[in-house]
Design a protein around this motif. Structure first.
Motif, PDB file in Angstrom:
ATOM      1  N   UNK A  89     -13.820  18.360 -38.342  1.00 51.88           N
ATOM      2  CA  UNK A  89     -13.465  16.528 -37.631  1.00 51.88           C
ATOM      3  C   UNK A  89     -13.604  17.614 -36.181  1.00 51.88           C
ATOM      4  N   UNK A  90     -15.368  16.622 -35.690  1.00 51.68           N
ATOM      5  CA  UNK A  90     -15.305  16.864 -34.279  1.00 51.68           C
ATOM      6  C   UNK A  90     -14.902  15.348 -33.856  1.00 51.68           C
ATOM      7  N   UNK A  91     -13.933  15.951 -32.958  1.00 53.36           N
ATOM      8  CA  UNK A  91     -12.769  15.629 -32.160  1.00 53.36           C
ATOM      9  C   UNK A  91     -13.023  15.244 -30.788  1.00 53.36           C
ATOM     10  N   UNK A  92     -14.874  15.096 -30.248  1.00 51.63           N
ATOM     11  CA  UNK A  92     -14.997  14.238 -29.060  1.00 51.63           C
ATOM     12  C   UNK A  92     -15.564  12.949 -30.246  1.00 51.63           C
ATOM     13  N   UNK A 118     -23.553  16.888 -39.355  1.00 54.01           N
ATOM     14  CA  UNK A 118     -23.351  15.581 -37.831  1.00 54.01           C
ATOM     15  C   UNK A 118     -23.582  15.602 -37.035  1.00 54.01           C
ATOM     16  N   UNK A 119     -23.551  17.658 -36.648  1.00 56.56           N
ATOM     17  CA  UNK A 119     -25.467  17.443 -35.764  1.00 56.56           C
ATOM     18  C   UNK A 119     -26.320  16.341 -35.762  1.00 56.56           C
ATOM     19  N   UNK A 129     -15.885  20.752 -33.050  1.00 60.83           N
ATOM     20  CA  UNK A 129     -15.727  21.122 -34.560  1.00 60.83           C
ATOM     21  C   UNK A 129     -14.965  21.737 -35.043  1.00 60.83           C
ATOM     22  N   UNK A 130     -13.346  21.255 -35.183  1.00 59.90           N
ATOM     23  CA  UNK A 130     -12.118  22.209 -35.695  1.00 59.90           C
ATOM     24  C   UNK A 130     -12.232  21.805 -37.754  1.00 59.90           C
ATOM     25  N   UNK A 187     -21.696  27.548 -35.682  1.00 62.33           N
ATOM     26  CA  UNK A 187     -21.420  27.827 -33.879  1.00 62.33           C
ATOM     27  C   UNK A 187     -20.413  26.853 -33.940  1.00 62.33           C
ATOM     28  N   UNK A 188     -19.479  26.584 -35.137  1.00 66.19           N
ATOM     29  CA  UNK A 188     -17.678  25.821 -34.731  1.00 66.19           C
ATOM     30  C   UNK A 188     -17.084  27.708 -34.369  1.00 66.19           C
ATOM     31  N   UNK A 189     -16.346  27.010 -32.921  1.00 70.66           N
ATOM     32  CA  UNK A 189     -14.960  28.133 -33.323  1.00 70.66           C
ATOM     33  C   UNK A 189     -13.864  28.162 -33.718  1.00 70.66           C
TER      34      UNK A 189
END
Ligand SMILES: [Zn+2]
Length: 227
Positions: A89-92, A118-119, A129-130, A187-189
């Motif tokens: 999920x992209x929370x933004x 998604x990007x 992204x979570x 790049x997902x933290x």
């Protein structure tokens, strides 16, 4: 509860998600979706790296192994039994995705490609992204042959996701860690196993293809935006 949730995903307003146990059936999930005004979207899964970005529910089951959307009203679902389900999920920007990653999809880097899709389509910043990894077969239960290891290595995946299985030509594969490493590369933290995600092979509440040899028994992992 027929499913477990991820604490971080549950904090996103209007986001519906879960990792179903063995007793959440397709019919049960359909009823769950209907009760929340969501249309259930399922794939015809083929162990590929095919990602469908959708804006409305398709007429039938699309062949592929990942679904992504930013449209409210859809419940994206993948089914697994030992393979790894991944919810993103992209929370933004409010973009969600569901991914089915077995060893083939993992070798094809399907989670990394889903983040990139998604990007590309929505402008998602991977830093927003979570990622929640659902229940799959555990590293100490997933024995694979030398051919799987060499395919992973030639695809540039780290050898550290394999451990010796104690038999010649056999290795244990850590599918969750392999996918976590792909997500980190994208790049997902924020990567974590969800709630009580144990090993499908060891946990009797879960379906396991390796244990049960029953291809009709699958678990559903789902994510969607209700508003
Ligand atoms: Zn196990």
């Amino acid at each position: 509860m027929l499913f477990s949730i991820d604490e971080r995903l549950s904090r996103i307003p209007g986001l519906v998600h879960g990792f179903g146990r063995g007793d959440l059936t397709e019919e049960g999930l359909r009823t769950f979706a209907l009760g929340r005004g969501l249309r259930l979207v399922l794939l015809d899964q083929i162990h590929s790296d095919i990602i469908h970005i959708i804006e409305e529910a398709p007429a039938g089951r699309l062949p592929g192994d990942a679904l992504a959307t930013n449209a409210p009203g859809l419940l994206l679902a993948v089914k697994t039994a030992d393979c790894l389900p991944v919810l993103l999920a992209d929370f933004r920007l409010r973009v969600v995705a569901a991914v089915h990653a077995g060893w083939r999809g993992t070798r094809l880097r399907i989670v990394e490609k889903t983040v990139r899709a998604m990007a590309g389509r929505f402008g998602t910043d991977p830093a927003d992204v979570i990622a929640a990894l659902g229940p799959g077969i555990g590293a100490s239960c997933y024995e694979v042959g030398e051919e799987v290891r060499s395919e992973f290595l030639s695809a540039g995946l780290p050898g550290s996701v394999f451990a010796p299985a104690g038999r010649p030509g056999k290795h244990f594969l850590d599918l969750a860690e392999a996918n976590a490493s792909l997500l980190r590369a994208a790049g997902v933290p924020e990567i974590a196993p969800a709630g009580d995600s144990g090993c499908t092979h060891c946990d009797p509440r879960m379906h396991s293809f390796r244990r049960d040899r029953d291809a009709s028994r699958r678990m559903f992992s789902f994510i969607g935006l209700s508003s």
